[in-house]
Write an enzyme that holds these catalytic residues in place. Structure first.
Site, PDB file in Angstrom:
ATOM      1  N   HIS A  55       0.799  -1.198  -0.058  1.00  0.00           N
ATOM      2  CA  HIS A  55       0.058   0.047   0.024  1.00  0.00           C
ATOM      3  C   HIS A  55       0.828   1.494  -0.098  1.00  0.00           C
ATOM      4  CE1 HIS A  55      -3.947   1.321   0.013  1.00  0.00           C
ATOM      5  NE2 HIS A  55      -4.134   1.567   1.083  1.00  0.00           N
ATOM      6  N   ASN A 105      -5.893   7.033   4.566  1.00  0.00           N
ATOM      7  CA  ASN A 105      -7.295   7.674   4.226  1.00  0.00           C
ATOM      8  C   ASN A 105      -7.583   9.068   4.407  1.00  0.00           C
ATOM      9  OD1 ASN A 105      -7.936   4.832   4.057  1.00  0.00           O
ATOM     10  ND2 ASN A 105      -9.614   4.742   5.430  1.00  0.00           N
ATOM     11  N   ASN A 151      -8.540   4.779  -1.436  1.00  0.00           N
ATOM     12  CA  ASN A 151      -9.097   5.630  -0.384  1.00  0.00           C
ATOM     13  C   ASN A 151      -7.956   6.978  -0.242  1.00  0.00           C
ATOM     14  OD1 ASN A 151     -11.275   4.473   0.506  1.00  0.00           O
ATOM     15  ND2 ASN A 151      -9.869   2.965   1.626  1.00  0.00           N
TER      16      ASN A 151
END
Length: 251
Positions: A55, A105, A151
């Site tokens: 990520h 996020n 996100n």
């Protein structure tokens, strides 16, 4: 209201709170940078403290870019933008490299604050992030448009209030077997994948450099895509055929 919708609304609220509480003190700081000519910003999206995970591959790309130009020792924390930055000149382009120190996020809070501080327009911000829908080894440039479920990108769109930012999408592939998406993206690359990743990072840096050169040759007032360009495209439809969303894949 389902869980996904509730989570999205909560994230937007958090974005707004962080911007209102933390953004204001940065106003006016280093204002002289606004007069130094057009700047570009490259943002490596990820999670602080988890730089080695899938990520956070966007952060790895920025690390490779800094290393290529012997800038790796110039990262400095900047509390006013909630991130780490390098300000330099690369390929005759004034560039700000940003690694947000906020969770994925709400990465957009850091991006919006840095954009204001350094006087950078949204269309001059390249977001580098992981892409589930592409296998490891595949890279694509997308010129604005939807966050496509990412996100971190969604937070940037929300905080900058536009989706014109170009993106460098680095494939990490989807999970196999019973592994969840959440566990997959937060996992580390295997030793075999690391061999591929080294090549991916080098190629990603090459693509970023080519984007710098391409942007320098373009008009400074014409973002390539996104909501702000939608109206102009509609006006051209009277005399011109519709233009497809530009997402040029590169291998």
């Amino acid at each position: 209201m389902n869980f996904v919708t509730m989570r999205g609304l909560l994230t937007r609220v958090v974005n707004r709170v962080l911007l209102s509480e933390l953004f204001t003190p940065a106003m006016g700081i280093e204002a002289e940078m606004h007069t130094e000519g057009r700047r570009r910003m490259v943002v490596g999206l990820g999670n602080p403290g988890m730089e080695s995970t899938r990520h956070s591959v966007g952060m790895a790309v920025l690390g490779a870019l800094a290393t290529r130009f012997s800038l790796a020792d110039r990262w400095r924390g900047d509390k006013h933008v909630s991130g780490e930055v390098i300000v330099s000149e690369i390929e005759h382009t004034h560039v700000v490299l940003l690694r947000p120190r906020l969770l994925m996020n709400v990465n957009g809070v850091s991006v919006a604050k840095a954009a204001r501080k350094y006087g950078i327009r949204p269309e001059d911000i390249m977001l580098v992030h992981d892409e589930l829908d592409k296998p490891l080894g595949k890279i694509a440039v997308k010129h604005g448009g939807s966050a496509r479920g990412h996100n971190g990108v969604r937070s940037c769109v929300d905080c900058l209030q536009t989706d014109v930012m170009p993106r460098l999408r680095v494939g990490i592939g989807r999970p196999v077997g019973q592994m969840s998406v959440e566990r997959h993206v937060l996992s580390r690359f295997s030793s075999e994948e690391r061999k591929v990743l080294d090549s991916v990072l080098a190629q990603s840096v090459d693509i970023l450099l080519s984007q710098f050169l391409q942007q320098e040759s373009q008009s400074p007032s014409s973002p390539a895509g996104g909501r702000q360009a939608a109206q102009k495209r509609k006006e051209r439809e009277i005399s011109d055929p519709p233009v497809k969303d530009s997402a040029a894949a590169q291998t």
